[in-house]
Structures are given as C-alpha cells and as structure tokens.
Design an enzyme around this catalytic site. Structure first.
Site, short mmCIF file in Angstrom:
data_model
loop_
_atom_site.label_atom_id
_atom_site.label_comp_id
_atom_site.label_asym_id
_atom_site.label_seq_id
_atom_site.Cartn_x
_atom_site.Cartn_y
_atom_site.Cartn_z
N ASP A 65 68.45 -1.68 5.55
CA ASP A 65 68.19 -2.96 6.24
C ASP A 65 69.46 -3.81 6.16
OD1 ASP A 65 66.83 -5.06 7.55
OD2 ASP A 65 66.03 -5.87 5.71
N SER A 66 69.43 -4.95 6.83
CA SER A 66 70.54 -5.90 6.76
C SER A 66 70.57 -6.62 5.41
CB SER A 66 70.38 -6.96 7.85
OG SER A 66 69.14 -7.63 7.65
N CYS A 111 59.39 -8.61 11.41
CA CYS A 111 60.67 -8.51 10.70
C CYS A 111 60.30 -8.12 9.29
CB CYS A 111 61.39 -9.85 10.71
SG CYS A 111 62.78 -9.95 9.56
N HIS A 138 61.54 -8.67 6.54
CA HIS A 138 61.65 -9.73 5.53
C HIS A 138 60.33 -10.49 5.35
CE1 HIS A 138 66.01 -9.19 5.80
NE2 HIS A 138 66.15 -10.01 4.78
N CYS A 179 64.17 -2.02 9.38
CA CYS A 179 64.62 -3.24 10.05
C CYS A 179 64.20 -3.16 11.51
CB CYS A 179 66.15 -3.33 9.94
SG CYS A 179 66.87 -4.68 10.88
N GLU A 215 65.03 -14.04 1.73
CA GLU A 215 66.19 -13.70 0.88
C GLU A 215 66.20 -14.61 -0.35
OE1 GLU A 215 69.00 -11.50 1.26
OE2 GLU A 215 68.03 -10.51 2.97
N1 DGL Z 1 64.82 -7.33 8.26
C1 DGL Z 1 65.30 -7.32 9.58
C2 DGL Z 1 64.23 -7.03 10.61
O1 DGL Z 1 63.25 -6.40 10.31
C3 DGL Z 1 66.43 -8.17 10.05
C4 DGL Z 1 66.66 -9.52 9.51
C5 DGL Z 1 68.05 -10.05 9.93
O2 DGL Z 1 69.03 -9.58 9.35
O3 DGL Z 1 68.13 -10.87 10.86
O4 DGL Z 1 64.34 -7.37 11.74
#
Ligand code: DGL
Length: 269
Positions: free
Chosen positions: A13-14, A185, A187, A77, A154
């Site tokens: 992931d990012s 997302c 996150h 992600c 985060e």
């Molecule tokens: N966790 C990521 C997603 O599912 C990306 C979050 C990001 O870096 O903008 O889209």
C-alpha cells in the site's frame, strides 16, 4: 506438522492502510509469512498522477518479488488496484490480488442509497464508474473523496486520537443521505469505529477486507494453520524508519520495526 511449504505473502500500500487487509488475511491464514511494503515516499496515492503511480508500484513490487521470492502479492490499495493490476499480472508469474470498492455487496444491502468514501483519485477512476454502472443495481451512489480521512487513519496508527468533529464535517455531505457506506480505501477500516459513530449506527459500513482474505485462501488452496511465530518484515520507501509510535502498533500486529526498502535503485529506471 503442516503438509504445505510455508507460503510467503507480499502486501503493498502507499501507507498503513493495507494493514487493515493484512489483519483480515492474517486472521484467516495465521501460518503465512507476511511482508508489508509501503510507498510513503509517494503517499498519498489518492493525489498522484496515474503514470507516476503505475511506474512506482510496478518497480517497487516486481523488484521485491524478484529479490525475495513470494507466492502471492496483495495490492491492498484501492487507488493503485484500479490501474496497476494488468501490468503486475503480466510481469509476475504468481497470483496478484487487488482490492476495489465493494459497490456490489453494498448495493445489495442498500434500500436508500450507497455512499462511496474513497480517495480523490478512486472516485474519479473509470474503473470505479464501471463498477457503479455494472453493479450498483440502480441504487444511487454518492461519491465522497477525501485525503484528510487517509491522514487521520495514518495518525491513529501513530497513537493520535481521531477528531470526531472534523470527521463529522468531512462526512457531512452523506448525512441522512445513505443507508450503506462503502469504505473504498483500505485506510478507512482503521477508523471504522469513528466513522460509524459519526454516520450513525443505522448506516451499514462495508469494506473488501474479508473478501480479499477469502480470495487469498482460494488462490493458495490452503486453510487455516498454526500461527507463524517469527515477526513479519515491513519495509517503506522513505524515512522516517524509527517512528516509535508506529513501531509499537506494528509490534502488536506481529511486525518487526520498519526498515528501508532494500532496493532503492529500482525507481531510477
Ligand atoms: N490505502 C489507499 C487506498 O486504498 C490509498 C491511500 C492514499 O495513499 O491516498 O486507496
């Protein structure tokens, strides 16, 4: 004794969002060896140009797979999965699992309307609009893109509280408009309890984590085994590598402290 070799999974992931997917896979398959890689050098992906994202994910993931050998890759992600899966699948000869917004199951559950909460990039992607066209079952889908929500997740994993008032302001366009929300997302499941508080208990929250875990199980053709005892590796593409607050959370999830991505040169090409 297990009659299978120990399988190695790479989760990407990012940032820390993919840990929500890791939690689901690990709960289902505790015997796997997990490596987590996050591209914090280019975070947030939700605001990155598509060709930059494509180049980075391809280079970082194929580089690590070639160096360390994995049995499966999970692109945890949504923002990346909507564009990188074809190229990764053509480059790697192991299964590559992606995660896309759970529009289909959400639409089955909805009576009123579905809210898709995702990154600014995901809500504009053609992939997402195709999913809505094909699977929204004529339910209306309200789109809400926010990077601040990603930041909040985060921060939470670094021990900071989520500001519910700020969260309510961000989610206010959905207030009383929807009965099901897609956490589009990875996150967002990390701040699911807070999102539930703000949207109200009557709103059903749906994410893709469990479906991804089931898919991994299917592809590896295994079922739950004994818990892996040694700590899992976690790499990031940029400092800081000594974040005590984050490393404490990671230790609880079974990881060693974050280390530098071992092949920094791969992005130069
Ligand atoms: N966790 C990521 C997603 O599912 C990306 C979050 C990001 O870096 O903008 O889209």
């Amino acid at each position: 004794m297990s009659d299978h070799p120990q399988y190695k999974a790479l989760i990407f992931d990012s940032g820390v969002g993919g840990l929500s997917v890791y939690r689901e896979i690990q709960a289902r398959l505790p015997q796997l060896s997990y490596t987590y890689l996050f591209d914090n050098a280019a975070y947030p992906y939700g605001e990155l140009a598509q060709d930059t994202l494509l180049h980075r994910v391809e280079a970082l993931v194929t580089g690590l797979v070639e160096q360390q050998g994995f049995d499966i890759v999970i692109i945890a992600c949504n923002t990346a999965s909507t564009i990188v899966l074809p190229v990764l699948r053509s480059r790697l000869n192991i299964p590559v699992v992606g995660v896309v917004p759970a529009i289909k199951p959400a639409s089955v559950l909805a009576h009123k309307a579905v809210g898709l909460i995702a990154t600014p990039a995901t809500i504009t992607r053609q992939y997402t609009h195709d999913l809505i066209r094909d699977f929204a079952l004529n339910k209306s889908v309200e789109l809400l893109g926010s990077t601040r929500l990603v930041d909040m997740a985060e921060e939470k994993l670094r021990g900071q509280p989520v500001d519910l008032e700020e969260l309510a302001t961000i989610l206010s366009p959905l207030h009383n408009q929807i009965d099901v929300a897609v956490l589009g997302c990875t996150h967002f499941p990390l701040i699911k309890a807070e999102i539930q508080t703000v949207l109200g208990e009557e709103v059903i929250l749906v994410d893709s984590g469990q479906a991804i875990a089931r898919r991994v199980e299917e592809l590896l053709e295994i079922s739950a085994g004994e818990q892996q005892e040694s700590a899992h590796n976690i790499f990031s593409s940029a400092p800081p590598w000594q974040e005590d607050a984050l490393n404490r959370t990671l230790a609880q999830l079974g990881f060693s402290p974050v280390r530098p991505y071992p092949l920094q040169g791969v992005l130069d090409h």
